[in-house]
Scaffold this active site. Structure first.
Site, mmCIF file in Angstrom:
data_model
loop_
_atom_site.group_PDB
_atom_site.id
_atom_site.type_symbol
_atom_site.label_atom_id
_atom_site.label_comp_id
_atom_site.label_asym_id
_atom_site.label_seq_id
_atom_site.Cartn_x
_atom_site.Cartn_y
_atom_site.Cartn_z
ATOM 1 N N ASP A 96 0.885 -1.142 -0.082
ATOM 2 C CA ASP A 96 0.080 -0.047 -0.080
ATOM 3 C C ASP A 96 0.734 1.131 -0.009
ATOM 4 O O ASP A 96 2.057 1.107 0.270
ATOM 5 C CB ASP A 96 -0.908 -0.050 1.232
ATOM 6 N N ASP A 136 4.650 2.004 -3.957
ATOM 7 C CA ASP A 136 3.861 2.864 -5.078
ATOM 8 C C ASP A 136 3.739 1.663 -6.236
ATOM 9 O O ASP A 136 4.688 1.508 -6.984
ATOM 10 C CB ASP A 136 4.573 4.051 -5.452
ATOM 11 N N VAL A 137 2.521 1.299 -6.388
ATOM 12 C CA VAL A 137 2.481 0.125 -7.630
ATOM 13 C C VAL A 137 2.997 0.753 -8.986
ATOM 14 O O VAL A 137 2.699 0.012 -9.842
ATOM 15 C CB VAL A 137 1.010 -0.654 -7.882
ATOM 16 N N ASN A 186 -4.925 -5.191 -6.923
ATOM 17 C CA ASN A 186 -6.461 -4.332 -6.232
ATOM 18 C C ASN A 186 -6.196 -2.988 -6.551
ATOM 19 O O ASN A 186 -7.206 -2.609 -6.319
ATOM 20 C CB ASN A 186 -6.587 -5.049 -4.905
ATOM 21 N N TYR A 225 -11.531 6.805 -14.600
ATOM 22 C CA TYR A 225 -11.747 5.645 -13.783
ATOM 23 C C TYR A 225 -12.287 4.572 -14.724
ATOM 24 O O TYR A 225 -11.878 3.305 -14.931
ATOM 25 C CB TYR A 225 -12.628 5.985 -12.817
ATOM 26 N N LYS A 257 -10.355 1.027 -15.712
ATOM 27 C CA LYS A 257 -11.180 -0.245 -15.613
ATOM 28 C C LYS A 257 -11.455 -1.083 -16.617
ATOM 29 O O LYS A 257 -11.272 -2.513 -16.844
ATOM 30 C CB LYS A 257 -12.575 -0.042 -14.670
#
Length: 252
Positions: free
Chosen positions: A32, A51-52, A78, A144, A148
């Site tokens: 996270d 940090d993804v 996720n 967003y 997605k």
């Protein structure tokens, strides 16, 4: 014992996933960017600030994971962010990139670094968190929705590339999930549309055939199922956990 990594796993849906997998006896490691949330992760679940959307940080995390665990059985990609609530012409490019970076780049980098470990052991399950916004257009939520949708394309490609190595890939599409993140969405949409928070809430609920929001644990239980042997031939699927969304544009 399964080895499970969950990005954005310190709160919300990710935390529910972490708790659900831990309850099965799995070894769980969450990442996270929220240090405060990471401090609340219970003993028995490993936690790392990552940090993804940062390739170097992700490479470093997966290198450490490889040294510690030697392999990986389940990846829950996720991480994501709700992005701005605005008409397309009012969205700043910086906000677009922040949303797609966390949501799409994060999913890509997670799969990129997990795939070699899973291929080496010829097994594994990748579970991507998309959204019902990944199958509808969503007014005022262009970054967003675009991210997605793209996550689903990434998942289906991963399923095709990795299937010959015994690796499955699926996506979960949560609908409106009770919790702080959804509250922020409700407030932002209410302000953008000149409505009250309760009117937007009721619009979302009325837009499902079951007339309801879902809870994080409902999404987590689907993740556990998709990672299990009970789903051993389920791959390349985008599965909604949403009470059946019918109308993606909340109205009263």
């Amino acid at each position: 014992m399964s080895r499970v990594v969950i990005t954005a796993g310190a709160a919300g849906i990710g935390r529910a996933m972490a708790d659900a997998f831990a309850a099965t006896g799995a070894e769980v490691w969450v990442t996270d960017i929220d240090a405060a949330a990471l401090s609340t992760v219970p003993d028995g679940i490993r936690a790392a600030k990552v940090d993804v959307s940062n390739e170097d940080e992700m490479r470093g995390f997966f290198n450490e994971l490889r040294k510690e665990w030697g392999g990986l059985d389940v990846l829950c990609a996720n991480a994501g962010t709700k992005g701005p609530t605005a008409l397309i012409e009012d969205v700043r490019l910086a906000d677009w990139r922040a949303c797609t970076g966390a949501t799409l780049d994060g999913a890509f980098l997670s799969a990129k670094f997990a795939a070699p470990m899973m291929k080496a052991q010829k097994s594994g399950a990748m579970i991507f968190t998309s959204s019902t916004a990944g199958i509808f257009g969503y007014p005022n939520r262009a970054p967003y929705a675009a991210a997605k949708w793209a996550v689903i394309g990434l998942m289906k490609t991963a399923a095709m590339e990795l299937g010959p190595f015994g690796i499955r890939a699926n996506a979960i599409l949560p609908g409106a999930v009770e919790g702080p993140r959804m509250e922020a969405v409700l407030e932002a949409e209410a302000a953008a549309k000149g409505m009250t928070r309760d009117q937007v809430y009721q619009g979302y609920a009325a837009g499902t055939s079951m007339r309801t929001f879902v809870e994080a644990r409902d999404v987590a239980e689907m993740a556990v199922f998709l990672a299990s042997d009970a789903a051993r031939y389920v791959s390349g699927q985008a599965i909604a956990v949403d009470g059946h969304t019918e109308n993606p544009d909340p109205k009263v």
